[in-house]
Write an enzyme that holds these catalytic residues in place. Structure first.
Site, mmCIF file in Angstrom:
data_model
loop_
_atom_site.group_PDB
_atom_site.id
_atom_site.type_symbol
_atom_site.label_atom_id
_atom_site.label_comp_id
_atom_site.label_asym_id
_atom_site.label_seq_id
_atom_site.Cartn_x
_atom_site.Cartn_y
_atom_site.Cartn_z
ATOM 1 N N ASP A 186 82.944 39.663 8.021
ATOM 2 C CA ASP A 186 83.473 39.856 6.664
ATOM 3 C C ASP A 186 83.702 41.301 6.211
ATOM 4 O O ASP A 186 82.864 42.168 6.459
ATOM 5 C CB ASP A 186 82.488 39.288 5.624
ATOM 6 C CG ASP A 186 81.991 37.914 5.955
ATOM 7 O OD1 ASP A 186 82.451 37.319 6.937
ATOM 8 O OD2 ASP A 186 81.117 37.452 5.214
HETATM 9 C C1 FRU Z 1 80.674 34.581 5.924
HETATM 10 C C2 FRU Z 1 79.212 34.835 6.168
HETATM 11 C C3 FRU Z 1 78.524 35.215 4.873
HETATM 12 C C4 FRU Z 1 77.361 36.028 5.325
HETATM 13 C C5 FRU Z 1 77.922 36.760 6.506
HETATM 14 C C6 FRU Z 1 76.916 36.994 7.590
HETATM 15 O O1 FRU Z 1 81.491 34.771 7.004
HETATM 16 O O2 FRU Z 1 78.640 33.700 6.740
HETATM 17 O O3 FRU Z 1 78.186 34.114 4.069
HETATM 18 O O4 FRU Z 1 76.917 36.901 4.330
HETATM 19 O O5 FRU Z 1 78.972 35.954 7.014
HETATM 20 O O6 FRU Z 1 77.428 37.805 8.596
#
Ligand code: FRU
Length: 688
Positions: A64
């Protein structure tokens, strides 16, 4: 380990204590060796499939976008990053900055996993009035708000850190966590300054409850709950990475609020995707603008014969193994998350003893005497390992699995060609890890398939590679844009894509607005204008045949392309991306059927994961009798924006290197339509 609360695609990331210790040691070692202080630099950026005008880390795993904030001439992009490998793990925030949203400079790691706490997704703001007191020398601090993910226990809570040097170095707040409700799944805080009520507002998700919770604060440290929103729209997958912002409605002086919810599972193209809801936010609660939200449809159950409803034991079914127990379940068993969607009291549930147990239920033989067999199914999505099978002549000839959600929903098989055959049904649980169970009820023989209720949603992107999209904070008033980008991958296969020494890229930055369509508001996404800087000399033609337009495309001979195309509506055609040795990937533009689609099933490398190939379909309408298209084509991706980004498809592809070629096929009657306008620009790489 609870199977049903994990992040999609991250098997068992809630690590045990031993693993947590190993991680702590590894991190300590890495810090000692200076690994975490190094900029993600020395890019080679010439490897196979390396995007040339999309952001990627030089090496290692990324997911992300995080902490996106504009300050002092710089667009900051922090991102979920594993400093130690090409798969998800040790999540930390890496950092890059850009002066133009196109060229990026890699900076040292910003926030590292430490003391058994990973730095999960979140946001950043500039605290202009120094409400937090973290400011220094009269300059406002940059404050990051993120989720602390505990590796040794099932806990996620919200934490903050601040920087007094334009995001280069960070101090974690000693009063962390700032919000802790003792939840295993509680993450991805996005903070904005709400001017009307003069407070900070946080949108944060309760993924498994399919809710966004809003909190308010005067100082970013002490937060009080304002309201909860959801479930709404798409609720099949878990809710992650929310965003909340006002957007202008084009051609008016109005604005509406948009609530973004990235959904891990159940997106139209498959897997993870980005839904949005349009409405209002009054500083306390978000309310949906009803005419904008598509209407839910109830399930359809045809007349037929119920073969098994598991209301009175397992009857003549043969039971093997422990997973299904001795009698049908009447709800969740052995610590399973809530189960719903079954009919009556009983259903087959293989969670007895948790995910580890295995087993099989086999029906008595029967003769196929209807055209369709439907059933309610929930639980694991492990192909042949958590499934229901139709067996004819000793062979499995139809099979279906769950979708990694507990809720049971209708699925069916077309068995019209099998009428008169002897068959049996088996319900199988052979999987021992996360989602190693299956729920089945109401096996129905009928001449039509049963159809599940639909909870249609508004999707920002109908491709399979747009997730965790969030917008930049603190864009100056003179600029006035709302700009975002998304992670260009999908949890279904992200960890298996054939790239090295890095994995994953971001989409291009896109500028957002709303358009009124009838009574409803629809999101528009246009590539941010800065991208035009990297265009080479364009070839433009007006009122040409499709064949001539394709010739123009082929003459450009570039591996990086930006194409604008205007065609009359009502004349369906396919424009195909071609690479010798890699196959053909057709884009279908068809307003008569109301669809735009991209087909990557027969193009480039698709074999690395069974979920990767697919045809991805977006709704498409005519706008003023036309369709306008913008195609951004990089070495290993395509982003298709139709009608100013009212319909968008973003997809990865993995073809051989070399310039793109194109073909077309007219799908309508009579002579193919004239292309009103085509502009083709080669693009320059944004990496040195
Ligand atoms: C979304 C997610 C978020 C989390 C992050 C962990 O892609 O699952 O909810 O904060 O990735 O890497």
């Amino acid at each position: 380990m609870k199977s049903n609360t994990r992040i999609p695609g991250i098997p068992g990331h809630l690590l045990g204590l031993a693993v947590a210790l190993a991680v702590a040691l590894a991190v300590a070692l890495a810090v000692a060796l200076g690994v975490t202080c190094e900029a993600q630099d020395s890019p080679i950026y010439k490897e196979a499939y390396r995007p040339q005008f999309h952001f990627t880390p030089a090496k290692n795993w990324m997911n992300d976008p995080n902490g996106m904030v504009y300050y002092d001439g710089e667009w900051h992009l922090f991102y979920q990053f594993n400093p130690f490998g090409e798969k998800w793990g040790h999540m930390s925030w890496a950092h890059a900055v850009s002066k133009d949203l196109v060229h990026w400079e890699h900076l040292p790691l910003a926030l590292a996993e430490e003391n058994g706490v990973m730095i999960f997704s979140g946001s950043a703001v500039i605290d202009w009035n120094n409400t937090s007191g973290f400011g220094k020398d009269g300059k406002p601090p940059m404050v990051a708000i993120y989720t602390g993910h505990y590796t040794g226990k099932p806990l996620q809570n919200q934490q903050i850190a601040y920087s007094n040097d334009r995001g280069r170095t960070w101090t974690k707040y000693e009063g962390n966590p700032v919000i802790d409700i003792n939840q295993e799944n509680f993450r991805d805080p996005k903070v904005l300054w709400h001017e009307a009520t003069r407070q900070w507002v946080m949108a944060v998700s309760l993924p498994t409850a399919r809710k966004v919770r809003f909190y308010g604060s005067a100082d970013l440290k002490s937060w009080s709950q304002l309201s909860d929103f959801g479930p709404a729209g798409s609720t099949t997958g878990i809710w992650e990475c929310p965003d909340l912002f006002p957007l202008p409605v084009e051609g008016t002086d109005q604005q509406k609020w948009v609530l973004v919810v990235n959904v891990g599972g159940g997106a139209p193209a498959g897997g993870s995707g980005c839904q949005y809801l349009v409405g209002d936010f009054d500083g306390k609660a978000f309310t949906v603008h009803e005419p904008s939200q598509p209407r839910p449809q109830p399930a359809f159950v045809p007349e037929g014969t119920v073969f098994a409803d598991f209301e009175n034991g397992f009857g003549d079914w043969k039971i093997e193994g422990d997973a299904f127990g001795n009698v049908p379940a009447t709800g969740a068993v052995d610590g399973q998350q809530a189960v719903d969607g079954f009919l009556g009291k009983g259903f087959a549930n293989s969670f007895h003893g948790g995910d580890r147990t295995t087993g099989k239920l086999t029906s008595p033989d029967f003769e196929i005497d209807h055209k369709a067999i439907s059933f309610l199914i929930g639980g694991g999505a492990h192909d042949t390992n958590t499934c229901i099978n139709l067996v004819v002549d000793g062979k499995v000839i139809r099979s279906a699995e769950g979708d990694a959600v507990e809720r049971l929903d209708w699925k069916s098989w077309d068995v019209s060609v099998l009428k008169g055959k002897r068959a049996r049904i088996e319900i199988v649980d052979r999987w021992m890890e996360g989602w190693g169970h299956i729920n089945v009820d109401q096996i129905l023989f009928a001449d039509e398939p049963a159809k599940p209720a639909t909870n249609p949603a508004l999707w920002a992107d109908y491709g399979r590679d747009f997730y965790a999209a969030v917008s930049w904070s603190d864009v100056p008033k003179e600029d006035g844009r709302r700009v975002w980008l998304g992670w260009m991958s999908n949890w279904q296969y992200a960890q298996d894509i054939p790239t090295s020494p890095w994995r994953s890229g971001m989409t291009v930055a896109r500028t957002l607005s709303l358009r009124k369509v009838g009574d409803a508001y629809r999101l528009l996404q246009r590539p941010s204008k800065e991208l035009e800087q990297i265009r080479g000399a364009g070839q433009i033609a007006e009122n040409v045949s499709l064949a001539d337009a394709v010739t123009l495309l082929n003459e450009t001979e570039s591996e990086l392309l930006d194409v604008e195309l205007t065609v009359p509506a009502g004349a369906p055609f396919e424009l195909s991306l071609i690479k010798p040795d890699s196959g053909v990937a057709p884009i279908l533009i068809d307003t008569t059927k109301g669809i735009l689609s991209f087909d990557r099933t027969k193009f480039g490398d698709t074999r690395f994961h069974s979920d990767f190939p697919g045809i991805h379909i977006s709704p498409l309408r005519a706008v003023d009798g036309k369709v306008t298209l913008r195609l951004l084509i990089d070495v290993a991706s395509i982003e298709i924006f139709a009608n100013s980004g009212e319909s968008v498809i973003s997809d990865l592809v993995f073809p051989k290197p070399g310039p793109w070629q194109f073909g077309f096929a007219y799908k309508g009657e009579g002579a193919p339509p004239k292309v009103e306008r085509i502009a083709v620009y080669p693009l320059r790489s944004t990496w040195p």
